[in-house]
Design a protein around this motif. Structure first.
Motif, short mmCIF file in Angstrom:
data_model
loop_
_atom_site.label_atom_id
_atom_site.label_comp_id
_atom_site.label_asym_id
_atom_site.label_seq_id
_atom_site.Cartn_x
_atom_site.Cartn_y
_atom_site.Cartn_z
N SER A 197 0.84 -1.20 0.00
CA SER A 197 0.00 0.00 0.00
C SER A 197 0.88 1.26 0.00
O SER A 197 0.60 2.22 -0.71
N VAL A 198 1.94 1.25 0.78
CA VAL A 198 2.86 2.39 0.83
C VAL A 198 3.51 2.58 -0.54
O VAL A 198 3.61 3.70 -1.05
N ARG A 199 3.98 1.48 -1.14
CA ARG A 199 4.61 1.58 -2.48
C ARG A 199 3.63 2.15 -3.50
O ARG A 199 3.99 2.99 -4.32
N GLN A 200 2.38 1.69 -3.46
CA GLN A 200 1.38 2.21 -4.39
C GLN A 200 1.10 3.70 -4.14
O GLN A 200 0.92 4.47 -5.09
N THR A 201 1.08 4.08 -2.88
CA THR A 201 0.86 5.49 -2.55
C THR A 201 2.01 6.34 -3.08
O THR A 201 1.79 7.40 -3.67
N LEU A 202 3.24 5.86 -2.88
CA LEU A 202 4.41 6.59 -3.39
C LEU A 202 4.39 6.66 -4.91
O LEU A 202 4.73 7.70 -5.49
N ALA A 203 4.00 5.57 -5.55
CA ALA A 203 3.92 5.57 -7.02
C ALA A 203 2.86 6.56 -7.51
O ALA A 203 3.07 7.26 -8.50
N GLU A 241 2.96 14.04 -9.55
CA GLU A 241 4.03 15.04 -9.76
C GLU A 241 4.41 15.10 -11.23
O GLU A 241 4.58 16.19 -11.79
N ARG A 242 4.56 13.92 -11.87
CA ARG A 242 4.89 13.90 -13.31
C ARG A 242 3.80 14.57 -14.13
O ARG A 242 4.09 15.36 -15.04
#
Length: 180
Positions: free
Chosen positions: A49-55, A61-62
């Motif tokens: 979940s954290v990885r998906q949130t960061l992605a 941002e992109r």
């Protein structure tokens, strides 16, 4: 809205990391293999979940950078089109002034000078776009040595076409050229 989403995602990733750390500590401290396995699975899900949130944060941002670049590109395109239109308009006014006021071989030389003058003026795009057309035309008249506009000339206009009755160049030359 993007800022709000970014703040929420940042907070969510921090909360997820905090929870993942606590779950990891508890899994490492668990003495019962079943409990350790359940905590490890919970940790795996939280870290995913954290990885998906960061992605998702990175994607937003992109997209924001891409949108900013696109907005800048559109603004540049709009400015270039405005300069092109102003160049065309001022060049057309200048051409009509030259054909009205000059004679013989002088016309060709003045038309070449007109092109050079418009190119030089348009080089400084912001000033070129900010200056009123009338100011540009007066500078053009002065720089090319064309007769100054006569303010009393409006009284002498031909009723049929709005042009000066005596054929002199004047404010009517500032009107867009029609092919009628």
């Amino acid at each position: 809205m993007v800022e709000r989403q970014g703040r929420m995602l940042a907070e969510l990733s921090e909360l997820g990391m905090s929870l993942a750390r606590r779950t990891h500590e508890r899994a490492m401290a668990a003495e019962d293999p079943d409990r350790a396995e359940r905590l490890a699975l919970a940790f795996h899900r939280m870290s995913r979940s954290v990885r998906q949130t960061l992605a998702l944060e990175a994607r937003l941002e992109r997209e924001a950078r891409r949108d900013a670049v696109e907005a800048e590109r559109r603004a540049d395109e709009h400015r270039r089109e405005a300069v092109r239109a102003r160049r065309s308009y001022v060049g057309g006014v200048g051409s009509r002034l030259i054909w009205t006021e000059a004679e013989g071989d002088e016309v060709s030389a003045l038309l070449v000078d007109l092109k050079r003058w418009v190119d030089e003026e348009a080089f400084f795009e912001e000033d070129f776009l900010a200056a009123p057309v009338e100011t540009l035309v007066e500078r053009l008249r002065e720089d090319l040595g064309l007769a100054a506009a006569d303010p009393d000339e409006d009284e002498d206009r031909d009723e049929a076409d709005g042009r000066p009755a005596d054929g002199a160049a004047g404010p009517a030359l500032l009107e867009p050229h029609s092919s009628a």
